[in-house]
Structures are given as C-alpha cells and as structure tokens.
Design an enzyme around this catalytic site. Structure first.
Site, PDB file in Angstrom:
ATOM      1  N   GLU A  79       0.797  -1.071   0.061  1.00 48.71           N
ATOM      2  CA  GLU A  79       0.064   0.042   0.085  1.00 48.71           C
ATOM      3  C   GLU A  79       0.806   1.293   0.030  1.00 48.71           C
ATOM      4  OE1 GLU A  79      -3.188  -0.268  -0.542  1.00 48.71           O
ATOM      5  OE2 GLU A  79      -3.690  -2.128   0.191  1.00 48.71           O
ATOM      6  N   CYS A 142      -7.974  -0.534   8.559  1.00 49.34           N
ATOM      7  CA  CYS A 142      -6.687  -0.821   7.951  1.00 49.34           C
ATOM      8  C   CYS A 142      -6.195   0.466   7.704  1.00 49.34           C
ATOM      9  CB  CYS A 142      -6.466  -1.924   6.629  1.00 49.34           C
ATOM     10  SG  CYS A 142      -6.951  -3.409   7.316  1.00 49.34           S
ATOM     11  N   HIS A 165      -1.573  -5.559   2.597  1.00 50.21           N
ATOM     12  CA  HIS A 165      -3.036  -6.276   2.417  1.00 50.21           C
ATOM     13  C   HIS A 165      -2.532  -7.596   1.905  1.00 50.21           C
ATOM     14  CE1 HIS A 165      -6.019  -2.852   2.990  1.00 50.21           C
ATOM     15  NE2 HIS A 165      -6.156  -3.931   3.794  1.00 50.21           N
TER      16      HIS A 165
END
Ligand code: PCA
Length: 205
Positions: A79, A142, A165
C-alpha cells in the site's frame, strides 16, 4: 534492526484473519540482525490508533510493518498511501460505522509510505510471488491504522512504515467460496523479503 509486525484480530464473519496467521508465522523466522516483534491490532476505529502507539512505545521499532486481510484479492498488495478519512458500510468490532469522517482535523489528506515500495515489489516478484503496488488502502480500519503509523513517521523521521494487504490463504476456513487464495508460505516469504531488503544495508533502496 527491530521490526514491529502487526496483524488484525477477527472481524465480521472472519473468525480467522489471514493477517494475524501470517504475522505469527513471520515471528518464527530467523533473520540475522533482525529482531521481529508482533502485536495484534483491534478492528476498531477508536482503539486501533492507541493500540499502535502503545506497541511503538513498548518496542521502539525501526520499521512498522502492518498486515491486513483483503478478502478477494489475488495478490500481496504493497500500500502506497493512507487517506485522512474513515468510511464504511459495515461496522467495526465496536459497532461503529463512520460516514466520511476525518481521522484527524488539520493534518494532510494523504500520507505516503516512506519505504521504497517499487524495490520491494521487484524483489518479491523475483521469487514469483504475485504482488502489486496498490494506491488505495480502503477507508476501513486498515487505512486508519496506516494513517496513524505514517503520522508517527512524520514526528520521527527515522521510523519507517508500510502497510501490506494479504489475500485469504489456501485452506483458510473463513475464506469466501470462489475467491482467490494464496499459499500461506508465499505470503510469509513476501513479508520476509520485505524485512530482508530493508535490513540489507548494501542494497540501495
Ligand atoms: N482488514 C480490514 C480491517 C482488518 C483487516 O484485516 C481492512 O482492510 O480494513
């Protein structure tokens, strides 16, 4: 080098969360020169930021590596960005449903990871593990955890943080039918590579 690896507790109908299963396995790996500590994070908008701060104060890590389950994904996702917003159709574990609510007032709309993710992506690809860079960590818990970690990095520039993730793992009893899965070992290996590359001082990252 000390790495704090976090995974999440169960949520919704996921009584098993792949991120915590992977975190526990990563903690058993021996990487020379690296101290790996793990902490489980609550799936709670109001408690997750305090839980991270507490873990960082307790362990004083050089790197925070946060893991989360992304059910339905077929790749490990590195991410790039956390957004200053909470939004969800479904509640967190405290029954809270945010509605385009800012995480903080007066801080940036977006924060980027301070870890060079393209290098990491290439290193994981070299091992033939499906991986990609993602430009959206979602707006659920998250993302909230990630935003807080990147705020801590702003206060302490020697601290590094990345959110990863993960798909369901092969054989995960709570995986949704017809959704992709990945061998557990591949996910653990991907996280190990991230740690090793960061620990390799000779590598220009
Ligand atoms: N995944 C959720 C929260 C907990 C988890 O493992 C998310 O992507 O926000």
């Amino acid at each position: 080098m000390r790495v704090l690896v976090t995974g999440f507790e169960p949520y919704w109908d996921y009584s098993i969360n792949s991120s915590w299963v992977v975190a526990k396995k990563v903690a058993t790996r021996n990487i020379v020169g690296v101290d790996i500590v793990i902490e489980q994070m609550p799936v709670s908008f109001s408690r997750v930021r305090g839980a991270l701060k507490e873990a960082v104060e307790k362990h004083t890590p050089d790197i925070i590596l946060m893991l989360g389950q992304s059910g339905g994904s077929d790749k490990v996702k590195l991410e790039r960005v956390a957004l200053n917003m909470m939004d969800s159709k479904r509640s967190d574990n405290d029954g809270y449903i945010p509605d385009e609510t800012p995480i903080n007032v007066g801080t940036p709309a977006a924060l980027f990871t301070n870890i060079p993710i393209k290098t990491l992506c290439a290193a994981i690809e070299e091992e033939c593990i499906p991986v990609k860079i993602s430009n959206s960590c979602g707006l659920y818990v998250c993302n909230c955890l990630y935003y807080e970690a990147l705020m801590l990095c702003r206060e302490n520039p020697s601290l590094k943080a990345l959110f990863v993730h993960l798909p369901f793992y092969e054989g995960q009893s709570t995986a949704k039918p017809n959704k992709p899965t990945m061998p557990l070992e591949d996910m653990v290996k991907a996280i190990q590579i991230i740690i090793e590359v960061n620990n390799d001082k000779s590598r220009e990252i």
